[in-house]
Write an enzyme that holds these catalytic residues in place. Structure first.
Site, short mmCIF file in Angstrom:
data_model
loop_
_atom_site.label_atom_id
_atom_site.label_comp_id
_atom_site.label_asym_id
_atom_site.label_seq_id
_atom_site.Cartn_x
_atom_site.Cartn_y
_atom_site.Cartn_z
N THR A 161 48.78 75.02 28.75
CA THR A 161 49.75 75.54 27.77
C THR A 161 49.16 76.65 26.92
O THR A 161 49.85 77.61 26.57
CB THR A 161 50.21 74.38 26.85
OG1 THR A 161 50.93 73.45 27.66
CG2 THR A 161 51.08 74.85 25.72
N ASP B 117 48.73 74.39 35.64
CA ASP B 117 49.08 73.36 34.67
C ASP B 117 48.14 72.20 35.02
O ASP B 117 47.97 71.89 36.21
CB ASP B 117 50.55 72.97 34.91
CG ASP B 117 51.02 71.92 33.92
OD1 ASP B 117 51.97 72.21 33.19
OD2 ASP B 117 50.46 70.79 33.92
N SER B 118 47.53 71.57 34.05
CA SER B 118 46.46 70.61 34.40
C SER B 118 46.99 69.37 35.10
O SER B 118 46.20 68.57 35.60
CB SER B 118 45.64 70.24 33.17
OG SER B 118 46.33 69.35 32.34
N SER B 119 48.30 69.19 35.17
CA SER B 119 48.83 68.09 35.98
C SER B 119 48.51 68.32 37.45
O SER B 119 48.57 67.39 38.25
CB SER B 119 50.33 67.95 35.77
OG SER B 119 50.97 69.18 36.09
N THR C 162 45.99 70.34 28.38
CA THR C 162 45.60 69.11 27.68
C THR C 162 45.92 67.84 28.46
O THR C 162 45.30 66.81 28.23
CB THR C 162 46.30 69.02 26.31
OG1 THR C 162 47.71 69.08 26.52
CG2 THR C 162 45.85 70.14 25.41
N ASP C 163 46.90 67.91 29.37
CA ASP C 163 47.37 66.66 29.98
C ASP C 163 46.27 65.91 30.72
O ASP C 163 46.22 64.68 30.68
CB ASP C 163 48.57 66.93 30.90
CG ASP C 163 49.84 67.18 30.10
OD1 ASP C 163 49.87 66.78 28.91
OD2 ASP C 163 50.79 67.77 30.63
N CYS D 236 44.08 47.96 26.36
CA CYS D 236 44.04 48.36 24.94
C CYS D 236 43.12 49.57 24.80
O CYS D 236 41.99 49.54 25.28
CB CYS D 236 43.48 47.24 24.07
SG CYS D 236 44.38 45.71 24.20
N1 ASP Z 1 51.20 70.71 30.81
C1 ASP Z 1 50.10 71.32 30.15
C2 ASP Z 1 48.82 71.16 30.94
O1 ASP Z 1 48.22 70.12 30.87
C3 ASP Z 1 49.93 70.78 28.81
C4 ASP Z 1 48.89 71.49 28.03
O2 ASP Z 1 48.25 72.39 28.50
O3 ASP Z 1 48.70 71.12 26.91
O4 ASP Z 1 48.40 72.09 31.58
#
Ligand code: ASP
Length: 358
Positions: A27, A75-77, A107-108, A297
């Site tokens: 992102t 995209d890190s997904s 971030t994902d 948890c």
């Molecule tokens: N969908 C994005 C990714 O992980 C989210 C991000 O970058 O924060 O690439």
């Protein structure tokens, strides 16, 4: 996969005093296109103009850096163990040319990449700092600039000698971090280990007594294993749910392609009091699969045997993942099954803290 370094952006220091920024996508670098947000290019120029918005004194405090961008921005997904392997190789190739590294990542799955890099780059003698942002660099009230600034500052601190994440004013151990929020700026947490550092006012304060730097001795002993086979589904992650049946567990674990499994039990290490579940686990473990258990948890860890129902887990050959994050436990299993180790060595290494992950 990577493009050559962008020409020096600040002054002409020798590389050894510079930071290498590796842009993978996410992102932070995304731009609006007809089909929605997609990773945008020319990150070096965009990053430089963002950093130019800082007060002059803060700009002067930044280290010099070069930027390389991956040819395919993701995209890190879309990241896989092969992405983790590529990054580890790229850092290893450039290691002695740079004082530290910043990895720009979505971030994902950022905490998965960070944990994996920690195992691949064991004995690291300089900083590798991952960061990203919850809002694109050019968006109003973006968190990108703060995160880039902090990541660069910590990547220039030679006392930091491990893989870390800088996000929202916090420096977290890579192998201890989780993404805990889907939209807030403060998206990452380190539930079972204190912060390695933090931003206090304009200072970026590192806490050396919490870092690996003091505990590591000798030269880097990177383990750049070939993840290609492990990437073909060798490790599964099974989070228990009420009513889970032995045949369901067996469907995962009896597949010959599965070499390892991460179980997420309840609480301190509990599972249904159903002997057929333990039977499936014992058979899979007896067949040579590397099976570890952690808790569902986020805080605290497992103590196998604390509950009667969980008592048979150790007998079934299940390894305690103690207070590891899912990211750290899963990527460790990938790292171990990818190597030509005996099952006994894999088991023993899983139980041994390698990079402060447990
Ligand atoms: N969908 C994005 C990714 O992980 C989210 C991000 O970058 O924060 O690439």
């Amino acid at each position: 996969m990577a493009m050559p370094p962008h020409p020096p952006l600040t002054c002409s220091l020798p590389d050894q005093e510079r930071i290498l920024v590796i842009y993978t996508g996410g992102t932070i670098g995304m731009q609006q296109h007809a089909q929605g947000l997609t990773p945008g290019g020319d990150f070096a120029t965009r990053m430089a103009s963002a950093l130019n918005q800082l007060p002059v004194a803060q700009q002067h405090a930044l280290p010099a850096y070069d930027v390389i961008s991956y040819t395919t921005l993701i995209d890190s997904s879309a990241a896989t163990p092969l992405t983790w392997q590529q990054l580890a190789h790229d850092i290893s190739d450039q290691l002695t040319r740079y004082a530290g590294f910043v990895i720009i990542h979505g971030t994902d799955t950022l905490s998965w990449t960070a944990a994996s890099l920690a195992y691949q780059l064991q004995g690291l003698d300089r900083p590798v700092v991952l960061t990203g942002a919850m809002r694109p660099l050019e968006a109003e009230d973006s968190d990108a600039l703060d995160n880039l600034q902090g990541a660069l500052q910590f990547a220039a601190n030679p006392a930091l000698q491990e893989v870390a994440i800088y996000f929202a004013g916090q420096l977290l151990r890579g192998a201890r971090a989780i993404k805990q929020h889907s939209s807030a700026s403060n998206a990452f947490a380190s539930p079972n280990y204190p912060l390695l550092g933090e931003r206090i006012g304009d200072d970026f304060v590192y806490y050396p007594s919490r870092g690996l730097g003091l505990q590591q001795r000798g030269a880097p002993r990177f383990e750049l294993a070939d993840y290609r086979l492990a990437n073909q589904g060798a490790v599964v992650r099974i989070i228990l749910w009420p009513g889970i049946c032995a045949w369901q567990l067996d469907a995962w674990l009896s597949d010959v392609r599965v070499k390892g499994a991460l179980l997420q039990l309840w609480g301190a290490g509990n599972l249904p009091d159903d002997p057929s579940l333990l039977g499936v686990l014992a058979r899979a473990s007896g067949e040579g699969k590397l099976i570890a258990a952690i808790s569902q948890c986020p805080q605290g860890g497992v103590q196998l045997g604390a509950y009667a129902a969980g008592h048979g887990l150790s007998d079934a050959g299940i390894l305690s993942g103690d207070d590891m994050t899912p990211e750290a436990a899963f990527t460790k299993l990938i790292h171990l099954v990818a190597q030509p180790l005996s099952l006994e060595d894999q088991r023993q290494r899983f139980l041994t803290p390698l990079v402060g992950e447990r």
